[in-house]
Each structure stands twice: as structure tokens, then as C-alpha cells.
Design an enzyme around this catalytic site. Structure first.
Site, PDB file in Angstrom:
ATOM      1  N   PRO A 161      47.364  28.591  29.305  1.00  0.00           N
ATOM      2  CA  PRO A 161      47.153  27.161  29.098  1.00  0.00           C
ATOM      3  C   PRO A 161      47.460  26.685  27.682  1.00  0.00           C
ATOM      4  O   PRO A 161      47.193  27.389  26.706  1.00  0.00           O
ATOM      5  CB  PRO A 161      45.670  26.965  29.406  1.00  0.00           C
ATOM      6  CG  PRO A 161      45.055  28.318  29.317  1.00  0.00           C
ATOM      7  CD  PRO A 161      46.138  29.284  29.703  1.00  0.00           C
ATOM      8  N   ASN A 162      47.998  25.511  27.622  1.00  0.00           N
ATOM      9  CA  ASN A 162      48.307  24.781  26.382  1.00  0.00           C
ATOM     10  C   ASN A 162      49.534  25.316  25.642  1.00  0.00           C
ATOM     11  O   ASN A 162      49.955  24.728  24.652  1.00  0.00           O
ATOM     12  CB  ASN A 162      47.092  24.731  25.435  1.00  0.00           C
ATOM     13  CG  ASN A 162      45.903  24.056  26.081  1.00  0.00           C
ATOM     14  OD1 ASN A 162      46.028  22.935  26.551  1.00  0.00           O
ATOM     15  ND2 ASN A 162      44.774  24.731  26.151  1.00  0.00           N
ATOM     16  N   ARG A 211      51.668  21.789  18.770  1.00  0.00           N
ATOM     17  CA  ARG A 211      50.257  22.155  18.839  1.00  0.00           C
ATOM     18  C   ARG A 211      49.848  22.991  17.628  1.00  0.00           C
ATOM     19  O   ARG A 211      50.345  24.102  17.453  1.00  0.00           O
ATOM     20  CB  ARG A 211      50.034  22.979  20.111  1.00  0.00           C
ATOM     21  CG  ARG A 211      48.640  23.512  20.261  1.00  0.00           C
ATOM     22  CD  ARG A 211      48.548  24.556  21.365  1.00  0.00           C
ATOM     23  NE  ARG A 211      47.195  25.044  21.472  1.00  0.00           N
ATOM     24  CZ  ARG A 211      46.837  26.194  22.033  1.00  0.00           C
ATOM     25  NH1 ARG A 211      47.777  26.975  22.562  1.00  0.00           N
ATOM     26  NH2 ARG A 211      45.600  26.563  22.064  1.00  0.00           N
ATOM     27  N   TYR A 218      50.165  28.200  15.361  1.00  0.00           N
ATOM     28  CA  TYR A 218      51.110  28.654  16.386  1.00  0.00           C
ATOM     29  C   TYR A 218      52.581  28.466  16.023  1.00  0.00           C
ATOM     30  O   TYR A 218      53.453  28.818  16.811  1.00  0.00           O
ATOM     31  CB  TYR A 218      50.792  27.944  17.709  1.00  0.00           C
ATOM     32  CG  TYR A 218      49.355  28.147  18.140  1.00  0.00           C
ATOM     33  CD1 TYR A 218      48.857  29.432  18.354  1.00  0.00           C
ATOM     34  CD2 TYR A 218      48.489  27.067  18.306  1.00  0.00           C
ATOM     35  CE1 TYR A 218      47.532  29.635  18.722  1.00  0.00           C
ATOM     36  CE2 TYR A 218      47.168  27.266  18.682  1.00  0.00           C
ATOM     37  CZ  TYR A 218      46.691  28.545  18.886  1.00  0.00           C
ATOM     38  OH  TYR A 218      45.391  28.752  19.244  1.00  0.00           O
ATOM     39  N   ASN A 244      50.830  36.126  27.372  1.00  0.00           N
ATOM     40  CA  ASN A 244      49.935  35.481  26.415  1.00  0.00           C
ATOM     41  C   ASN A 244      48.960  34.669  27.258  1.00  0.00           C
ATOM     42  O   ASN A 244      49.286  33.563  27.690  1.00  0.00           O
ATOM     43  CB  ASN A 244      50.700  34.574  25.450  1.00  0.00           C
ATOM     44  CG  ASN A 244      49.765  33.956  24.417  1.00  0.00           C
ATOM     45  OD1 ASN A 244      48.543  34.019  24.554  1.00  0.00           O
ATOM     46  ND2 ASN A 244      50.337  33.353  23.396  1.00  0.00           N
ATOM     47  N   ALA A 246      43.851  30.789  26.006  1.00  0.00           N
ATOM     48  CA  ALA A 246      42.380  30.755  26.006  1.00  0.00           C
ATOM     49  C   ALA A 246      41.779  31.624  27.114  1.00  0.00           C
ATOM     50  O   ALA A 246      40.635  32.095  26.985  1.00  0.00           O
ATOM     51  CB  ALA A 246      41.890  29.319  26.132  1.00  0.00           C
ATOM     52  N   GLU A 299      50.288  42.477  25.814  1.00  0.00           N
ATOM     53  CA  GLU A 299      49.554  41.237  25.504  1.00  0.00           C
ATOM     54  C   GLU A 299      50.050  40.697  24.162  1.00  0.00           C
ATOM     55  O   GLU A 299      50.113  41.444  23.185  1.00  0.00           O
ATOM     56  CB  GLU A 299      48.054  41.568  25.422  1.00  0.00           C
ATOM     57  CG  GLU A 299      47.172  40.395  25.026  1.00  0.00           C
ATOM     58  CD  GLU A 299      45.689  40.802  24.890  1.00  0.00           C
ATOM     59  OE1 GLU A 299      45.309  41.911  25.329  1.00  0.00           O
ATOM     60  OE2 GLU A 299      44.925  40.004  24.319  1.00  0.00           O
ATOM     61  N   HIS A 339      49.847  37.447  21.279  1.00  0.00           N
ATOM     62  CA  HIS A 339      49.266  36.217  20.728  1.00  0.00           C
ATOM     63  C   HIS A 339      50.089  35.803  19.526  1.00  0.00           C
ATOM     64  O   HIS A 339      50.422  36.643  18.681  1.00  0.00           O
ATOM     65  CB  HIS A 339      47.811  36.424  20.311  1.00  0.00           C
ATOM     66  CG  HIS A 339      46.961  36.858  21.452  1.00  0.00           C
ATOM     67  ND1 HIS A 339      46.522  35.987  22.416  1.00  0.00           N
ATOM     68  CD2 HIS A 339      46.525  38.085  21.812  1.00  0.00           C
ATOM     69  CE1 HIS A 339      45.840  36.668  23.325  1.00  0.00           C
ATOM     70  NE2 HIS A 339      45.826  37.941  22.985  1.00  0.00           N
ATOM     71  N   ARG A 371      40.462  34.789  13.228  1.00  0.00           N
ATOM     72  CA  ARG A 371      40.019  33.440  13.597  1.00  0.00           C
ATOM     73  C   ARG A 371      38.548  33.478  14.048  1.00  0.00           C
ATOM     74  O   ARG A 371      37.827  34.394  13.692  1.00  0.00           O
ATOM     75  CB  ARG A 371      40.972  32.867  14.657  1.00  0.00           C
ATOM     76  CG  ARG A 371      42.405  32.749  14.126  1.00  0.00           C
ATOM     77  CD  ARG A 371      43.355  32.147  15.144  1.00  0.00           C
ATOM     78  NE  ARG A 371      42.953  30.788  15.483  1.00  0.00           N
ATOM     79  CZ  ARG A 371      43.449  30.113  16.512  1.00  0.00           C
ATOM     80  NH1 ARG A 371      44.379  30.673  17.279  1.00  0.00           N
ATOM     81  NH2 ARG A 371      43.031  28.888  16.772  1.00  0.00           N
TER      82      ARG A 371
HETATM   83  C1  DQA Z   1      46.552  32.365  21.509  1.00  0.00           C
HETATM   84  C2  DQA Z   1      45.182  32.574  20.861  1.00  0.00           C
HETATM   85  C3  DQA Z   1      44.082  32.050  21.765  1.00  0.00           C
HETATM   86  O1  DQA Z   1      42.806  32.265  21.163  1.00  0.00           O
HETATM   87  C4  DQA Z   1      44.259  30.571  21.999  1.00  0.00           C
HETATM   88  O2  DQA Z   1      43.276  30.085  22.892  1.00  0.00           O
HETATM   89  C5  DQA Z   1      45.617  30.216  22.471  1.00  0.00           C
HETATM   90  C6  DQA Z   1      46.778  30.925  21.916  1.00  0.00           C
HETATM   91  C7  DQA Z   1      47.711  32.759  20.559  1.00  0.00           C
HETATM   92  O3  DQA Z   1      48.821  32.865  21.037  1.00  0.00           O
HETATM   93  O4  DQA Z   1      47.496  32.921  19.361  1.00  0.00           O
HETATM   94  O5  DQA Z   1      45.800  29.288  23.237  1.00  0.00           O
HETATM   95  O6  DQA Z   1      46.641  33.201  22.649  1.00  0.00           O
END
Ligand code: DQA
Length: 163
Positions: A26-27, A34, A39, A91, A94, A115, A117, A124
Site C-alpha cells: 500500500p501507498n 510521497r 522514499y 515490499n 505498511a 523483502e 524496503h 525509523r
Molecule cells: C516501507 C517502510 C514501511 O514501514 C512503510 O510503511 C512503507 C514503505 C519502505 O519501503 O521503506 O510504506 O516498506
């Protein structure tokens, strides 16, 4: 999303399994605008394009899928299994920190995955330090921005080449 159809079966994880699926949670559709301090400014389309080019050069099928819905991601994992996908790059965004259901989908299908990120989740907020995925992953890349996806793919391609 781009499909390359010239994947060679030699480049697959196991007989009958080939190709790489990149899953974005998501997002991540908002990448580019964003929270760029976390990011970066690369868009999701740019990330997917770079991955598709690298996979194409290696003759490997690569697909990418993004969703803001947990169930859609779970169903895409199930479909990947039915489709015979060899490896995932995920990825979970959240959902990393919340989704036992998506974790169970990966565990249930057994598709090996890396995985990724963009941000360094360990630098963080404390709630980002826990992942429901890391112990199942082949490995985790966190904090290398969009390069993390390409490095994950590079590793998977090497692994495929040696199988
Ligand atoms: C994320 C890190 C997560 O904590 C966050 O909720 C994201 C992006 C990253 O790519 O750094 O949406 O996965």
C-alpha cells in the site's frame, strides 16, 4: 507492469517454475511524491521499468503488481503459485508490520522471496522495526532506496543462473 515472454526454463528456480513477480504494498503507488526524504523521488513506474529492462536482458519473465488492498496482494501470491513463479521480490510496505495474512500466503505457497524496503526501517519508529516477513525471506534489503529492488533482482538472477 510488463511481461516478457522469452523466459528460459533453465533460468527457473526448479523445473516448471520460472519468472519473477515484484509485489508492492500500500501507498507505494505514491512513490515520487510521497515523503521523498524517506522514499526518494523515483516513481513506481520508473522502478518497474528498470526491473523489467534488467530481467529482459537476462531473458527472464518479470511481472509487477501493486495494491493498496491486503486481499488483492494475497490473491496475487496465490496466483503466482498457480502460475509457477520462481521468485518474489516484495515490499509489503505498511503490511510488513501488520499482516499475518500476507505472511501466511507466502509461507503457504513457499515461493522464495526477497523483502525490500526503500527506507531503513530500523532507523525509523520502533513499530517499523518488526517485520512479519523477514524470518521467511531469503534476505532483506532496507535503506538502499530504489536500488534495493535492482539489487534484489540481481541476486535472484544469479541464483537462477546457478540452478
Ligand atoms: C516501507 C517502510 C514501511 O514501514 C512503510 O510503511 C512503507 C514503505 C519502505 O519501503 O521503506 O510504506 O516498506
Amino acid at each position: 507492469m510488463k511481461k516478457e515472454r522469452n523466459a528460459s526454463s533453465e533460468a527457473s528456480k526448479a523445473p516448471g517454475r520460472s519468472g519473477v513477480l515484484v509485489l508492492h504494498g500500500p501507498n507505494l503507488n505514491l512513490l515520487g511524491t510521497r515523503e521523498p526524504h524517506h522514499y526518494g523521488s523515483t516513481t513506481l513506474a520508473e522502478i518497474n521499468r528498470a526491473l523489467a529492462h534488467r530481467a529482459e536482458a537476462a531473458g527472464v519473465l518479470l511481472e509487477a503488481f501493486q495494491s493498496n488492498h491486503e486481499g488483492a496482494l494475497i490473491e496475487r501470491v496465490h496466483a503466482a503459485s498457480a502460475q509457477g513463479i520462481g521468485y518474489l521480490i516484495i515490499n509489503p510496505a505498511a503490511y510488513t508490520h501488520t499482516s499475518i495474512a500476507l505472511r501466511d500466503a507466502l509461507a503457504g505457497t513457499g515461493i522464495p522471496f526477497v523483502e525490500v524496503h526503500l527506507s531503513n526501517v530500523h532507523a525509523r519508529e520502533p513499530f517499523r522495526h518488526q517485520s512479519y516477513f523477514s524470518d521467511l525471506a531469503i534476505g532483506v534489503i532496507s535503506g538502499l532506496g530504489s536500488d534495493g529492488y535492482l539489487l534484489a533482482l540481481e541476486y535472484i538472477l544469479r541464483r537462477m543462473a546457478s540452478e
